[in-house]
Design a protein around this motif. Structure first.
Motif, PDB file in Angstrom:
ATOM      1  N   ASN A 163     -14.646  -1.935 -38.663  1.00 24.44           N
ATOM      2  CA  ASN A 163     -14.475  -1.998 -37.372  1.00 24.44           C
ATOM      3  C   ASN A 163     -12.942  -1.951 -36.787  1.00 24.44           C
ATOM      4  OD1 ASN A 163     -17.028  -1.514 -37.033  1.00 24.44           O
ATOM      5  ND2 ASN A 163     -17.590  -3.727 -36.368  1.00 24.44           N
ATOM      6  N   LYS A 166     -11.639   1.423 -37.155  1.00 28.62           N
ATOM      7  CA  LYS A 166     -12.315   2.505 -36.467  1.00 28.62           C
ATOM      8  C   LYS A 166     -12.001   2.317 -34.819  1.00 28.62           C
ATOM      9  CE  LYS A 166     -16.911   1.538 -37.126  1.00 28.62           C
ATOM     10  NZ  LYS A 166     -18.317   2.098 -37.077  1.00 28.62           N
ATOM     11  N   ASP A 192      -7.303  -7.254 -34.776  1.00 29.69           N
ATOM     12  CA  ASP A 192      -6.605  -5.871 -34.614  1.00 29.69           C
ATOM     13  C   ASP A 192      -5.891  -5.886 -33.019  1.00 29.69           C
ATOM     14  OD1 ASP A 192      -8.455  -4.710 -32.603  1.00 29.69           O
ATOM     15  OD2 ASP A 192      -9.862  -5.141 -34.050  1.00 29.69           O
ATOM     16  N   GLU A 195      -8.446  -0.931 -29.421  1.00 21.84           N
ATOM     17  CA  GLU A 195      -9.187  -0.757 -28.064  1.00 21.84           C
ATOM     18  C   GLU A 195      -9.542  -2.162 -27.225  1.00 21.84           C
ATOM     19  OE1 GLU A 195     -13.253   1.428 -28.414  1.00 21.84           O
ATOM     20  OE2 GLU A 195     -11.728   2.473 -29.407  1.00 21.84           O
ATOM     21  N   ILE A 205     -22.445  -7.437 -28.049  1.00 20.17           N
ATOM     22  CA  ILE A 205     -21.864  -6.285 -29.272  1.00 20.17           C
ATOM     23  C   ILE A 205     -22.882  -6.903 -30.690  1.00 20.17           C
ATOM     24  CG2 ILE A 205     -19.749  -5.728 -28.439  1.00 20.17           C
ATOM     25  CD1 ILE A 205     -18.544  -7.815 -30.247  1.00 20.17           C
ATOM     26  N   ARG A 211     -23.764  -0.297 -28.673  1.00 18.11           N
ATOM     27  CA  ARG A 211     -22.387   0.383 -28.840  1.00 18.11           C
ATOM     28  C   ARG A 211     -21.821   0.448 -27.412  1.00 18.11           C
ATOM     29  NH1 ARG A 211     -24.671   4.752 -32.746  1.00 18.11           N
ATOM     30  NH2 ARG A 211     -23.684   3.912 -34.589  1.00 18.11           N
ATOM     31  N   VAL A 212     -20.630   0.341 -27.339  1.00 15.74           N
ATOM     32  CA  VAL A 212     -19.715   0.292 -25.829  1.00 15.74           C
ATOM     33  C   VAL A 212     -19.669   1.746 -25.514  1.00 15.74           C
ATOM     34  CG1 VAL A 212     -17.585   0.105 -25.002  1.00 15.74           C
ATOM     35  CG2 VAL A 212     -18.527  -1.708 -26.373  1.00 15.74           C
ATOM     36  N   GLY A 221     -18.727   7.403 -36.929  1.00 16.16           N
ATOM     37  CA  GLY A 221     -19.643   7.240 -37.886  1.00 16.16           C
ATOM     38  C   GLY A 221     -20.231   5.566 -37.599  1.00 16.16           C
ATOM     39  N   GLY A 226     -23.752  -2.485 -38.014  1.00 13.86           N
ATOM     40  CA  GLY A 226     -22.505  -3.432 -38.705  1.00 13.86           C
ATOM     41  C   GLY A 226     -22.528  -4.927 -38.160  1.00 13.86           C
ATOM     42  N   SER A 251      -8.869  -7.206 -30.567  1.00 12.57           N
ATOM     43  CA  SER A 251     -10.010  -8.301 -30.728  1.00 12.57           C
ATOM     44  C   SER A 251      -9.708  -8.723 -32.112  1.00 12.57           C
ATOM     45  CB  SER A 251     -11.266  -7.208 -31.131  1.00 12.57           C
ATOM     46  OG  SER A 251     -11.417  -6.234 -30.151  1.00 12.57           O
ATOM     47  N   PHE A 253     -12.104 -11.274 -34.285  1.00  6.76           N
ATOM     48  CA  PHE A 253     -13.459 -11.848 -34.900  1.00  6.76           C
ATOM     49  C   PHE A 253     -13.246 -13.056 -36.034  1.00  6.76           C
ATOM     50  CE2 PHE A 253     -16.646  -9.121 -33.246  1.00  6.76           C
ATOM     51  CZ  PHE A 253     -15.900  -7.973 -32.880  1.00  6.76           C
TER      52      PHE A 253
HETATM   53  P1  ADP Z   1     -20.586   0.632 -34.797  1.00  9.40           P
HETATM   54  O1  ADP Z   1     -21.503   1.547 -36.074  1.00  9.40           O
HETATM   55  O2  ADP Z   1     -20.886   1.429 -33.564  1.00  9.40           O
HETATM   56  O3  ADP Z   1     -19.377   0.325 -35.082  1.00  9.40           O
HETATM   57  P2  ADP Z   1     -21.297  -2.375 -34.946  1.00  9.40           P
HETATM   58  O4  ADP Z   1     -22.462  -3.110 -34.862  1.00  9.40           O
HETATM   59  O5  ADP Z   1     -20.329  -2.625 -36.038  1.00  9.40           O
HETATM   60  O6  ADP Z   1     -21.597  -0.837 -34.863  1.00  9.40           O
HETATM   61  O7  ADP Z   1     -20.125  -2.709 -33.567  1.00  9.40           O
HETATM   62  C1  ADP Z   1     -20.909  -2.485 -32.134  1.00  9.40           C
HETATM   63  C2  ADP Z   1     -19.934  -2.060 -31.269  1.00  9.40           C
HETATM   64  O8  ADP Z   1     -19.068  -3.037 -30.833  1.00  9.40           O
HETATM   65  C3  ADP Z   1     -19.206  -1.033 -31.656  1.00  9.40           C
HETATM   66  O9  ADP Z   1     -19.935   0.420 -31.163  1.00  9.40           O
HETATM   67  C4  ADP Z   1     -17.927  -1.142 -30.576  1.00  9.40           C
HETATM   68  O10 ADP Z   1     -17.976  -0.529 -29.359  1.00  9.40           O
HETATM   69  C5  ADP Z   1     -17.586  -2.587 -30.733  1.00  9.40           C
HETATM   70  N1  ADP Z   1     -16.842  -3.088 -31.764  1.00  9.40           N
HETATM   71  C6  ADP Z   1     -17.098  -3.674 -32.792  1.00  9.40           C
HETATM   72  N2  ADP Z   1     -15.945  -3.973 -33.488  1.00  9.40           N
HETATM   73  C7  ADP Z   1     -14.989  -3.845 -32.477  1.00  9.40           C
HETATM   74  C8  ADP Z   1     -13.451  -4.031 -32.469  1.00  9.40           C
HETATM   75  N3  ADP Z   1     -12.709  -4.409 -33.605  1.00  9.40           N
HETATM   76  N4  ADP Z   1     -12.670  -3.432 -31.512  1.00  9.40           N
HETATM   77  C9  ADP Z   1     -13.432  -2.905 -30.468  1.00  9.40           C
HETATM   78  N5  ADP Z   1     -14.741  -2.795 -30.375  1.00  9.40           N
HETATM   79  C10 ADP Z   1     -15.354  -3.141 -31.464  1.00  9.40           C
END
Ligand code: ADP
Length: 261
Positions: A163, A166, A192, A195, A205, A211-212, A221, A226, A251, A253
């Motif tokens: 993530n 991505k 990271d 965004e 989330i 998803r945002v 993808g 996740g 962000s 985590f």
């Molecule tokens: P996805 O397959 O969409 O990545 P996830 O469950 O892993 O699904 O994440 C859900 C949503 O949280 C993502 O679609 C994104 O919008 C947001 N997100 C997750 N990790 C990050 C991150 N490191 N930085 C920004 N947004 C994130």
């Protein structure tokens, strides 16, 4: 008098029974809606790659098969679509097992530094494609032993690092650090400078399929599962996960693990 008292008791019991049934029905309705929504989300996720694969196959059947170079290209693309389907189905399988409590967590002693390093090795190429540096702020000792299910915690690390790549910015950095807390815990942070996540979206989330950016995320993808998987695995370890994020800045985590004695 006795009859009046008995009647009053009986009425109360009937009322309580009716109330219990009402709650039970409401619970069932919520579960039913949840199930319907889950199935709806699954079909939605599967549709895009299925139509992509079908598109390539139909074009091949329509004559593209004759051209050798086109044939190869279309088959490669169709295979990518199939790989994506497999990826989604694997995530679905995992979330289902985690949700019904069908996935046993075997906590054993592992060196968390080694687990992070393994995941870094696997994701190096992916990060390099986006010119993202994977930095590991290793603590002084070479080993910090924690109680963890090796496969599952590697999956947590992988999902979080993927993530951060991505949603990271080109040329940015993903940093993993481990803090040895005084009590019997360590905290693993994945941060990271990508965004970031808007304040109002942060509480959502970890939800399945949330998803945002619906279209943007799909291009990148992923299955939208996740983080839900990550949360389940951490909770199955009886540990905690936190997120801090600022839109446009990045962000972080972090999750806890128990130190091995
Ligand atoms: P996805 O397959 O969409 O990545 P996830 O469950 O892993 O699904 O994440 C859900 C949503 O949280 C993502 O679609 C994104 O919008 C947001 N997100 C997750 N990790 C990050 C991150 N490191 N930085 C920004 N947004 C994130």
């Amino acid at each position: 008098n006795q009859i009046t008292t008995d009647m009053a008791t009986l009425t109360k019991e009937v009322e309580r029974f009716a109330q219990d049934k009402k709650l039970e029905i409401e619970g069932l309705k919520i579960r039913e809606n949840y199930r319907k929504e889950f199935i709806g989300n699954i079909s939605h996720e599967l549709k895009t790659p299925l139509f992509t694969v079908q598109g390539y196959i139909l074009t091949l059947l329509d004559g593209a098969m004759k051209d050798k170079s086109v044939r190869k290209k279309y088959l490669v693309n169709a295979n990518k679509g199939v790989e994506r389907l497999i990826y989604i189905v694997k995530d679905l399988d995992m979330i289902t097992k985690l949700e019904v409590g069908d996935l046993n967590i075997y906590k054993e002693e592992h060196n968390i530094i080694e687990l992070v390093q393994n995941v870094f090795d696997l994701l190096e190429m992916k990060a390099a494609k986006k010119k993202i540096e994977l930095a590991f702020d290793k603590p002084y000792p070479d080993s910090i032993m924690v109680m963890a299910d090796r496969e599952r915690i590697q999956q947590v690390l992988s999902n979080l690092i993927v993530n951060s790549i991505k949603y990271g910015r080109e040329g940015g950095t993903t940093e993993v650090s481990i803090e040895d807390l005084i009590k019997n815990k360590v905290i693993v942070r994945i941060s990271d400078n990508g965004e970031g996540i808007a304040k109002e979206n942060i509480p959502r989330i970890f939800e399945r399929f949330f998803r945002v950016d619906k279209s943007g995320s799909r291009r990148e993808g992923g299955s939208g599962l996740g983080l839900a998987i990550v949360k389940h695995i951490i909770e199955a370890h009886a540990e905690k996960i936190y997120v801090e994020s600022q839109l446009g800045i990045g962000s972080e985590f972090s999750f806890t693990l128990e130190k091995a004695k």
